[in-house]
Design a protein around this motif. Structure first.
Motif, PDB file in Angstrom:
ATOM      1  N   ARG A 103      25.890  20.581  -6.478  1.00 22.35           N
ATOM      2  CA  ARG A 103      24.810  21.491  -6.496  1.00 22.35           C
ATOM      3  C   ARG A 103      23.637  20.942  -7.592  1.00 22.35           C
ATOM      4  NH1 ARG A 103      23.757  26.996  -5.717  1.00 22.35           N
ATOM      5  NH2 ARG A 103      25.502  27.155  -4.690  1.00 22.35           N
ATOM      6  N   THR A 104      24.191  20.170  -8.494  1.00 22.60           N
ATOM      7  CA  THR A 104      23.281  19.459  -9.435  1.00 22.60           C
ATOM      8  C   THR A 104      22.693  18.190  -9.124  1.00 22.60           C
ATOM      9  OG1 THR A 104      24.952  18.548 -10.780  1.00 22.60           O
ATOM     10  CG2 THR A 104      24.216  20.761 -11.676  1.00 22.60           C
ATOM     11  N   GLY A 105      23.509  17.649  -8.039  1.00 27.16           N
ATOM     12  CA  GLY A 105      23.082  16.267  -7.550  1.00 27.16           C
ATOM     13  C   GLY A 105      23.298  15.146  -8.861  1.00 27.16           C
ATOM     14  N   ARG A 106      24.286  15.488  -9.545  1.00 24.64           N
ATOM     15  CA  ARG A 106      24.626  14.432 -10.600  1.00 24.64           C
ATOM     16  C   ARG A 106      26.229  14.453 -10.925  1.00 24.64           C
ATOM     17  NH1 ARG A 106      19.759  17.011 -11.700  1.00 24.64           N
ATOM     18  NH2 ARG A 106      18.078  15.769 -12.543  1.00 24.64           N
ATOM     19  N   VAL A 107      26.631  13.328 -11.326  1.00 23.93           N
ATOM     20  CA  VAL A 107      27.770  13.116 -11.952  1.00 23.93           C
ATOM     21  C   VAL A 107      27.903  13.672 -13.242  1.00 23.93           C
ATOM     22  CG1 VAL A 107      29.631  11.375 -12.530  1.00 23.93           C
ATOM     23  CG2 VAL A 107      28.293  11.003 -10.452  1.00 23.93           C
ATOM     24  N   LEU A 108      28.864  14.763 -13.472  1.00 26.16           N
ATOM     25  CA  LEU A 108      28.781  15.405 -14.516  1.00 26.16           C
ATOM     26  C   LEU A 108      30.296  14.958 -15.583  1.00 26.16           C
ATOM     27  CD1 LEU A 108      28.241  19.055 -13.384  1.00 26.16           C
ATOM     28  CD2 LEU A 108      26.639  17.432 -14.266  1.00 26.16           C
ATOM     29  N   LEU A 109      31.144  14.262 -15.057  1.00 24.23           N
ATOM     30  CA  LEU A 109      32.157  14.086 -15.704  1.00 24.23           C
ATOM     31  C   LEU A 109      32.670  12.566 -15.396  1.00 24.23           C
ATOM     32  CD1 LEU A 109      34.837  16.925 -15.502  1.00 24.23           C
ATOM     33  CD2 LEU A 109      33.325  16.392 -17.486  1.00 24.23           C
ATOM     34  N   MET A 110      32.968  11.919 -16.384  1.00 29.84           N
ATOM     35  CA  MET A 110      33.607  10.423 -16.336  1.00 29.84           C
ATOM     36  C   MET A 110      35.131  10.793 -16.270  1.00 29.84           C
ATOM     37  SD  MET A 110      31.494   8.005 -18.896  1.00 29.84           S
ATOM     38  CE  MET A 110      31.104   9.026 -20.116  1.00 29.84           C
ATOM     39  N   ARG A 111      35.999  10.390 -15.106  1.00 32.94           N
ATOM     40  CA  ARG A 111      37.311  10.641 -14.834  1.00 32.94           C
ATOM     41  C   ARG A 111      38.098   9.701 -15.692  1.00 32.94           C
ATOM     42  NH1 ARG A 111      33.543  13.802 -11.890  1.00 32.94           N
ATOM     43  NH2 ARG A 111      34.439  15.136 -10.581  1.00 32.94           N
ATOM     44  N   THR A 112      37.895   9.763 -17.112  1.00 38.89           N
ATOM     45  CA  THR A 112      38.706   9.128 -17.998  1.00 38.89           C
ATOM     46  C   THR A 112      39.969   9.980 -18.705  1.00 38.89           C
ATOM     47  OG1 THR A 112      37.253   9.734 -19.889  1.00 38.89           O
ATOM     48  CG2 THR A 112      37.107   7.554 -18.551  1.00 38.89           C
ATOM     49  N   LYS A 113      40.659   9.591 -19.468  1.00 42.04           N
ATOM     50  CA  LYS A 113      41.628  10.151 -20.267  1.00 42.04           C
ATOM     51  C   LYS A 113      41.232  10.070 -21.643  1.00 42.04           C
ATOM     52  CE  LYS A 113      45.349  10.509 -16.534  1.00 42.04           C
ATOM     53  NZ  LYS A 113      46.819  10.223 -16.499  1.00 42.04           N
ATOM     54  N   PRO A 114      41.140  11.038 -22.328  1.00 41.97           N
ATOM     55  CA  PRO A 114      40.555  12.163 -21.666  1.00 41.97           C
ATOM     56  C   PRO A 114      39.249  12.371 -21.156  1.00 41.97           C
ATOM     57  CG  PRO A 114      40.202  12.465 -23.950  1.00 41.97           C
ATOM     58  CD  PRO A 114      40.917  10.966 -23.769  1.00 41.97           C
ATOM     59  N   VAL A 115      38.844  12.980 -20.121  1.00 43.67           N
ATOM     60  CA  VAL A 115      37.634  13.169 -19.344  1.00 43.67           C
ATOM     61  C   VAL A 115      36.644  13.254 -20.657  1.00 43.67           C
ATOM     62  CG1 VAL A 115      38.585  14.115 -17.277  1.00 43.67           C
ATOM     63  CG2 VAL A 115      37.598  15.769 -19.045  1.00 43.67           C
ATOM     64  N   ARG A 116      35.309  12.624 -20.074  1.00 44.43           N
ATOM     65  CA  ARG A 116      34.267  12.864 -21.041  1.00 44.43           C
ATOM     66  C   ARG A 116      32.951  13.210 -19.951  1.00 44.43           C
ATOM     67  NH1 ARG A 116      32.363   7.728 -23.394  1.00 44.43           N
ATOM     68  NH2 ARG A 116      33.689   6.832 -21.981  1.00 44.43           N
ATOM     69  N   PRO A 117      32.231  14.140 -20.778  1.00 46.80           N
ATOM     70  CA  PRO A 117      30.953  14.416 -19.800  1.00 46.80           C
ATOM     71  C   PRO A 117      30.153  13.306 -19.916  1.00 46.80           C
ATOM     72  CG  PRO A 117      30.899  15.487 -22.178  1.00 46.80           C
ATOM     73  CD  PRO A 117      31.984  15.018 -21.822  1.00 46.80           C
ATOM     74  N   THR A 118      29.098  13.120 -19.016  1.00 49.57           N
ATOM     75  CA  THR A 118      28.061  12.335 -18.826  1.00 49.57           C
ATOM     76  C   THR A 118      26.938  13.064 -19.520  1.00 49.57           C
ATOM     77  OG1 THR A 118      27.198  13.251 -16.861  1.00 49.57           O
ATOM     78  CG2 THR A 118      28.737  11.481 -16.583  1.00 49.57           C
ATOM     79  N   GLY A 119      25.700  12.430 -19.504  1.00 51.42           N
ATOM     80  CA  GLY A 119      24.593  12.967 -20.285  1.00 51.42           C
ATOM     81  C   GLY A 119      24.007  14.205 -19.518  1.00 51.42           C
ATOM     82  N   SER A 120      24.219  14.368 -18.063  1.00 51.10           N
ATOM     83  CA  SER A 120      24.003  15.569 -17.272  1.00 51.10           C
ATOM     84  C   SER A 120      25.063  16.522 -17.856  1.00 51.10           C
ATOM     85  CB  SER A 120      23.939  15.228 -16.057  1.00 51.10           C
ATOM     86  OG  SER A 120      22.577  14.323 -15.698  1.00 51.10           O
ATOM     87  N   GLY A 121      26.377  16.107 -18.047  1.00 48.81           N
ATOM     88  CA  GLY A 121      27.443  16.805 -18.013  1.00 48.81           C
ATOM     89  C   GLY A 121      27.361  17.586 -19.397  1.00 48.81           C
ATOM     90  N   GLN A 122      26.689  16.912 -20.393  1.00 50.06           N
ATOM     91  CA  GLN A 122      26.493  17.566 -21.910  1.00 50.06           C
ATOM     92  C   GLN A 122      25.513  18.701 -21.736  1.00 50.06           C
ATOM     93  OE1 GLN A 122      25.309  14.161 -24.255  1.00 50.06           O
ATOM     94  NE2 GLN A 122      27.474  13.168 -24.133  1.00 50.06           N
ATOM     95  N   VAL A 123      24.692  18.407 -20.884  1.00 54.22           N
ATOM     96  CA  VAL A 123      23.712  19.600 -20.677  1.00 54.22           C
ATOM     97  C   VAL A 123      24.275  20.843 -20.132  1.00 54.22           C
ATOM     98  CG1 VAL A 123      21.395  20.487 -19.636  1.00 54.22           C
ATOM     99  CG2 VAL A 123      21.727  18.006 -20.525  1.00 54.22           C
ATOM    100  N   VAL A 124      25.065  20.641 -19.163  1.00 55.43           N
ATOM    101  CA  VAL A 124      25.952  21.827 -18.642  1.00 55.43           C
ATOM    102  C   VAL A 124      26.813  22.442 -19.601  1.00 55.43           C
ATOM    103  CG1 VAL A 124      27.365  22.573 -16.474  1.00 55.43           C
ATOM    104  CG2 VAL A 124      25.736  20.918 -16.456  1.00 55.43           C
ATOM    105  N   VAL A 125      27.787  21.535 -20.501  1.00 57.72           N
ATOM    106  CA  VAL A 125      28.630  22.057 -21.282  1.00 57.72           C
ATOM    107  C   VAL A 125      27.680  22.908 -22.413  1.00 57.72           C
ATOM    108  CG1 VAL A 125      30.430  21.171 -23.154  1.00 57.72           C
ATOM    109  CG2 VAL A 125      30.493  20.051 -21.113  1.00 57.72           C
TER     110      VAL A 125
END
Length: 300
Positions: A45-67
């Motif tokens: 829906r946002t057209g952006r990757v929101l999470l880096m699938r690491t352990k633990p996961v980390r939000p991308t820059g766009s993900g930080q906005v949504v968080v």
């Protein structure tokens, strides 16, 4: 994109807070597959990757906005329920705040005693260097921060608090041993105390003496606690920049000597907070600003 589904936004926040899709699923009482599908739908829906699938996961820059949006949404919902008298049973308002160690050791705790406690407000302090507290705001981990940055983080307001003054000091024995000649010549080679690897205050001060040619010396003791830092300087391990409220008593007793009485280092501090109509956040902000007006120096 005309809206962000709130269920998906809350799911993304749960994944970030819990660190894995499985843990988020347990908290939300859904399957890990459902969590994954919601996150993928939100990314589509946002057209952006929101999470880096690491352990633990980390939000991308766009993900930080949504968080950050998700945390603000949760705060607004909690305040609305409190005003309507339909509390959710989660206890007092909890405000995560980032603050640097020197402020915490000198004026910030007295500021919190000014916060009205009817209804009660709980603070969760995150200690971080004043040059890096905005990082926690940007990531949505805190709602407010004491920072040295006047540039507001997206979605935040900023207020100037005042100047925190630091004095270059050392023990008398240290000064006699290492600093017998011109300060601009001797200080760059003398042992120095720094808070941690991101602490640039001593280098900045030394550069003012040497016209930018060199910073503090290579012999560095790392002491990551405000009171411990002061005590290390007083013990003679090295010279350092100590907050004025901590330095003055020791200067008066003779335990410390000021290396350059006419050259203090002033650091401008600011209060940044979410642009959020939250009574609890407003109460804390008012208390912090009032205390800072009394405890910090104003700009000349």
């Amino acid at each position: 994109m005309d809206e962000l589904p709130l269920e998906h936004v809350r799911t993304l926040l749960a994944v970030v807070d819990e660190g894995t899709f499985d843990a988020a699923a347990a908290v939300l009482h859904v399957t890990p597959s459902a969590v994954s599908q919601r996150v993928k739908a939100l990314e589509q829906r946002t057209g952006r990757v929101l999470l880096m699938r690491t352990k633990p996961v980390r939000p991308t820059g766009s993900g930080q906005v949504v968080v950050r949006f998700a945390r603000q949404l949760a705060r607004l919902e909690r305040d609305a329920r409190a005003e309507l008298g339909i509390g959710d049973g989660q206890g007092p308002a909890r405000l995560p705040i980032a603050v640097n160690a020197d402020s915490l050791a000198t004026w910030f705790l007295p500021a919190l005693t000014r916060v009205p406690q009817d209804p009660p407000v709980c603070v969760e302090l995150h200690r971080e260097d004043e040059s890096r507290t905005t990082m926690l705001l940007r990531e949505g981990q805190v709602m407010a921060a004491v920072t040295s940055s006047p540039d507001p983080v997206a979605g935040c307001s900023v207020r100037r608090l005042g100047l925190a003054r630091y004095l270059p000091v050392a023990s008398p024995a240290f000064a006699e041993r290492y600093l017998g000649g011109p300060l601009e010549r001797d200080l760059p080679g003398a042992p120095v105390i720094v808070f941690d690897r991101s602490d640039d205050l001593q280098d900045a001060f030394t550069r003012t003496l040497t016209h930018g040619r060199t910073g503090a010396g290579p012999v560095r003791h790392h002491v990551p606690a405000s009171e411990g830092y002061r005590d290390a300087v007083a013990a003679g391990l090295g010279w350092g920049l100590v907050p004025e409220p901590q330095a003055l008593p020791l200067l008066g007793s003779g335990a410390l000597v000021e290396l350059a009485p006419d050259r203090p280092l002033d650091v401008a501090l600011y209060w940044q907070q979410w642009k959020l109509d939250s009574p609890a956040l407003s109460a804390v902000a008012g208390a912090v600003i009032a205390e800072a007006a009394e405890a910090l120096r104003s700009a000349s």
